[in-house]
Design an enzyme around this catalytic site. Structure first.
Site, PDB file in Angstrom:
ATOM      1  N   CYS A   7       0.865  -1.182   0.000  1.00 15.82           N
ATOM      2  CA  CYS A   7       0.000   0.000   0.000  1.00 15.82           C
ATOM      3  C   CYS A   7       0.900   1.229   0.000  1.00 15.82           C
ATOM      4  O   CYS A   7       2.060   1.159  -0.400  1.00 15.82           O
ATOM      5  CB  CYS A   7      -0.987  -0.019   1.165  1.00 15.82           C
ATOM      6  SG  CYS A   7      -0.250   0.183   2.799  1.00 15.82           S
ATOM      7  N   ARG A  13      -3.400  -0.701   5.508  1.00 13.53           N
ATOM      8  CA  ARG A  13      -3.967  -1.735   4.636  1.00 13.53           C
ATOM      9  C   ARG A  13      -3.048  -2.923   4.390  1.00 13.53           C
ATOM     10  O   ARG A  13      -3.454  -4.070   4.606  1.00 13.53           O
ATOM     11  CB  ARG A  13      -4.397  -1.116   3.298  1.00 13.53           C
ATOM     12  CG  ARG A  13      -5.553  -0.145   3.442  1.00 13.53           C
ATOM     13  CD  ARG A  13      -5.836   0.567   2.158  1.00 13.53           C
ATOM     14  NE  ARG A  13      -4.754   1.520   1.864  1.00 13.53           N
ATOM     15  CZ  ARG A  13      -4.707   2.277   0.781  1.00 13.53           C
ATOM     16  NH1 ARG A  13      -5.646   2.171  -0.141  1.00 13.53           N
ATOM     17  NH2 ARG A  13      -3.712   3.121   0.606  1.00 13.53           N
ATOM     18  N   ASP A 115      -8.741   3.445   1.663  1.00 19.48           N
ATOM     19  CA  ASP A 115      -7.716   3.829   2.638  1.00 19.48           C
ATOM     20  C   ASP A 115      -8.381   4.413   3.881  1.00 19.48           C
ATOM     21  O   ASP A 115      -9.003   5.465   3.818  1.00 19.48           O
ATOM     22  CB  ASP A 115      -6.773   4.857   2.025  1.00 19.48           C
ATOM     23  CG  ASP A 115      -5.544   5.123   2.877  1.00 19.48           C
ATOM     24  OD1 ASP A 115      -5.457   4.586   4.004  1.00 19.48           O
ATOM     25  OD2 ASP A 115      -4.669   5.867   2.414  1.00 19.48           O
TER      26      ASP A 115
END
Length: 147
Positions: A7, A13, A115
């Protein structure tokens, strides 16, 4: 099989994806090595507090995680690189060639993983659930039950 989750900062994440995939792998006796990194990671930064809490609520421990920057060494050591967004995939496509996919793409789903950075715990929970659902599909694919 070596799987790398990627990420932006490696504090939310990709870190959650790695520990959740590790949990799934252990529960299903999958022979895989899992790592995570960020395209713009601040080396050594701890996982965000809400990411740790969301992962813990799903039975995964993210408390010891520290962020790391993606490197050619990590790319070369990986069989599959799973990114959280199409933009991440695009940034890595030159270096990673034909082994980079978005997490949702590899799970035969659409869209990006949202996100949660800076959001409340509910946003992190939703992100973790989105990741987990995709990982269950990946588990089936890795185990050879789906293609």
């Amino acid at each position: 099989m070596n799987i790398l989750f990627v990420c932006t900062g490696n504090t939310c994440r990709s870190a959650m994806a790695a520990v959740l995939m590790n949990k799934i792998a252990m529960e299903n006796n999958l022979d895989i090595r899992i790592d995570s990194a960020g395209i713009f990671a601040d080396e050594g930064q701890r996982a965000s507090e809400n990411a740790v809490l969301a992962a813990a609520q799903m039975g995964a421990d993210l408390s010891g995680h520290t962020a790391k920057q993606i490197t050619m060494e990590l790319i070369n050591a990986s069989d599959i690189i799973l990114t959280m967004t199409k933009a991440h995939k695009q940034m890595l496509s030159g270096a990673a060639k034909d082994k980079v996919y978005t997490l949702t793409e590899y799970a035969h789903k659409d869209g990006d993983i949202t996100d949660p950075y800076g959001g409340d715990l509910d946003e992190y929970r939703e992100c973790a659930r989105q990741i987990y659902d995709a990982l269950l599909q990946i588990k089936e694919r890795i185990a050879g039950n789906k293609s």
